[in-house]
Scaffold this motif. Structure first.
Motif, short mmCIF file in Angstrom:
data_model
loop_
_atom_site.label_atom_id
_atom_site.label_comp_id
_atom_site.label_asym_id
_atom_site.label_seq_id
_atom_site.Cartn_x
_atom_site.Cartn_y
_atom_site.Cartn_z
N ALA A 121 0.88 -1.16 0.00
CA ALA A 121 0.00 0.00 0.00
C ALA A 121 0.92 1.22 0.00
O ALA A 121 1.70 1.39 0.93
N LEU A 122 0.85 2.02 -1.06
CA LEU A 122 1.71 3.19 -1.21
C LEU A 122 0.94 4.45 -0.83
O LEU A 122 -0.13 4.71 -1.38
N ALA A 123 1.50 5.21 0.11
CA ALA A 123 0.88 6.47 0.54
C ALA A 123 1.71 7.64 0.03
O ALA A 123 2.94 7.66 0.19
N VAL A 124 1.03 8.58 -0.61
CA VAL A 124 1.66 9.81 -1.10
C VAL A 124 0.83 10.98 -0.60
O VAL A 124 -0.34 10.82 -0.27
N GLY A 125 1.45 12.15 -0.55
CA GLY A 125 0.69 13.29 -0.09
C GLY A 125 1.31 14.59 -0.52
O GLY A 125 2.51 14.68 -0.78
N GLY A 126 0.47 15.60 -0.59
CA GLY A 126 0.89 16.96 -0.88
C GLY A 126 0.25 17.89 0.13
O GLY A 126 -0.23 17.45 1.18
N SER A 127 0.18 19.15 -0.19
CA SER A 127 -0.29 20.15 0.77
C SER A 127 -1.69 19.85 1.32
O SER A 127 -1.91 19.94 2.51
N ASP A 128 -2.63 19.52 0.47
CA ASP A 128 -3.98 19.21 0.95
C ASP A 128 -4.52 17.93 0.31
O ASP A 128 -5.71 17.76 0.14
N PHE A 129 -3.61 17.02 -0.03
CA PHE A 129 -4.00 15.82 -0.76
C PHE A 129 -3.24 14.62 -0.21
O PHE A 129 -2.03 14.70 0.01
N ILE A 130 -3.93 13.53 0.05
CA ILE A 130 -3.30 12.26 0.40
C ILE A 130 -3.95 11.15 -0.41
O ILE A 130 -5.10 11.24 -0.81
N ARG A 131 -3.16 10.10 -0.65
CA ARG A 131 -3.67 8.97 -1.42
C ARG A 131 -2.92 7.73 -0.96
O ARG A 131 -1.71 7.75 -0.77
N CYS A 132 -3.64 6.64 -0.79
CA CYS A 132 -3.02 5.36 -0.45
C CYS A 132 -3.52 4.34 -1.48
O CYS A 132 -4.73 4.13 -1.61
N THR A 133 -2.59 3.73 -2.20
CA THR A 133 -2.93 2.89 -3.34
C THR A 133 -2.27 1.51 -3.21
O THR A 133 -1.06 1.44 -3.03
N PRO A 134 -3.04 0.42 -3.34
CA PRO A 134 -2.41 -0.90 -3.40
C PRO A 134 -1.78 -1.11 -4.77
O PRO A 134 -2.40 -0.82 -5.79
N LEU A 135 -0.54 -1.57 -4.78
CA LEU A 135 0.20 -1.74 -6.03
C LEU A 135 1.07 -2.99 -5.96
O LEU A 135 1.57 -3.35 -4.90
N GLU A 136 1.30 -3.59 -7.12
CA GLU A 136 2.28 -4.67 -7.23
C GLU A 136 3.68 -4.05 -7.26
O GLU A 136 3.86 -2.98 -7.83
N TYR A 137 4.63 -4.77 -6.68
CA TYR A 137 6.01 -4.28 -6.70
C TYR A 137 6.96 -5.46 -6.86
O TYR A 137 6.59 -6.62 -6.69
N THR A 138 8.19 -5.13 -7.18
CA THR A 138 9.29 -6.09 -7.07
C THR A 138 10.35 -5.43 -6.20
O THR A 138 10.46 -4.20 -6.14
N TRP A 139 11.10 -6.26 -5.52
CA TRP A 139 12.16 -5.80 -4.63
C TRP A 139 13.49 -6.30 -5.18
O TRP A 139 13.70 -7.51 -5.29
N HIS A 140 14.33 -5.41 -5.59
CA HIS A 140 15.68 -5.78 -6.00
C HIS A 140 16.56 -4.55 -6.01
O HIS A 140 16.07 -3.41 -6.06
N GLU A 141 17.86 -4.77 -5.91
CA GLU A 141 18.86 -3.69 -5.86
C GLU A 141 18.56 -2.69 -4.75
O GLU A 141 18.78 -1.49 -4.90
N GLY A 142 18.01 -3.18 -3.63
CA GLY A 142 17.74 -2.32 -2.48
C GLY A 142 16.63 -1.31 -2.69
O GLY A 142 16.56 -0.31 -1.98
N ALA A 143 15.73 -1.58 -3.64
CA ALA A 143 14.64 -0.64 -3.92
C ALA A 143 13.36 -1.40 -4.26
O ALA A 143 13.40 -2.56 -4.68
N LEU A 144 12.25 -0.71 -4.09
CA LEU A 144 10.94 -1.19 -4.53
C LEU A 144 10.70 -0.60 -5.92
O LEU A 144 10.87 0.61 -6.12
N TRP A 145 10.33 -1.45 -6.86
CA TRP A 145 10.10 -1.03 -8.25
C TRP A 145 8.63 -1.29 -8.58
O TRP A 145 8.15 -2.41 -8.43
N ILE A 146 7.94 -0.25 -9.05
CA ILE A 146 6.50 -0.35 -9.30
C ILE A 146 6.20 0.17 -10.69
O ILE A 146 6.43 1.35 -11.00
N PHE A 147 5.67 -0.70 -11.55
CA PHE A 147 5.14 -0.26 -12.84
C PHE A 147 3.68 0.12 -12.63
O PHE A 147 2.92 -0.62 -12.01
N THR A 148 3.29 1.28 -13.15
CA THR A 148 1.93 1.77 -12.93
C THR A 148 1.47 2.60 -14.13
O THR A 148 2.26 3.30 -14.75
N GLU A 149 0.17 2.51 -14.39
CA GLU A 149 -0.40 3.27 -15.51
C GLU A 149 -0.46 4.75 -15.22
O GLU A 149 -0.50 5.57 -16.12
#
Length: 178
Positions: free
Chosen positions: A43-71
């Motif tokens: 579940a990825l949470a992002v936010g700005g000044s008056d905006f928040i969003r939490c989105t379930p997404l598929e990911y892969t974990w490699h090279e010490g990072a989470l990688w997410i392809f998204t439309e």
């Protein structure tokens, strides 16, 4: 709630962690690496000044990072303003006293389509580049590099550690395995 009750609730883990035995960062990172590699949805949470969003997404974990392809989607409204993100990965069938989860804070970068990094992530995910090139709109790639990961694992107690452990990138001397 009163101000005192809020303060009590806010400080719960800080007070509990003060007495808990800590794992060394390398051992904790090994657990994190295994856990993230074994899961596929966050579940990825992002936010700005008056905006928040939490989105379930598929990911892969490699090279010490989470990688997410998204439309795309409204998560990019938050990312445009703030690249500092949070994510949660967890066991969906946890029982009381059997919790395994992590909260991840990190910095998200949008990887330019069809660069070497983008192509390598697609290959790791086994997504054919030709299929990505044929899409009517680009498939965006997010790369999230964790700066802090808070792990909750009831099994840590069996090893004599606190059930909550925190890995911090700046304190870690851990190699990037995947």
């Amino acid at each position: 709630m009163t101000d005192e009750q809020y303060a009590q609730a806010v400080s719960f883990w800080t007070r509990k962690d003060a007495a808990a035995k800590k794992m060394d960062q390398r051992t904790l990172y090994d657990w994190i690496d295994t856990f993230l590699a074994a899961h596929k949805v966050l579940a990825l949470a992002v936010g700005g000044s008056d905006f928040i969003r939490c989105t379930p997404l598929e990911y892969t974990w490699h090279e010490g990072a989470l990688w997410i392809f998204t439309e795309g989607g409204l998560k990019f409204k938050g990312l445009r303003e703030n690249h500092h993100v949070a994510a949660a990965v967890f066991e969906t069938s946890a029982s009381f006293g059997g919790l395994k989860s992590m909260q991840i804070e990190g910095d998200a970068a949008i990887v330019e389509p069809f660069t070497d990094a983008y192509n390598a992530a697609a290959a790791f995910r086994k997504i054919p580049l030709e299929a990505l090139k044929k899409l009517p709109e680009p498939m965006w790639l997010l790369k999230i590099v964790p700066t802090e990961i808070t792990c909750l694992n009831s099994d840590f107690k069996k090893e004599g550690f606190g059930s909550r452990q925190i890995w911090r990138a700046e304190a870690a001397d851990t190699p990037q395995k995947n």
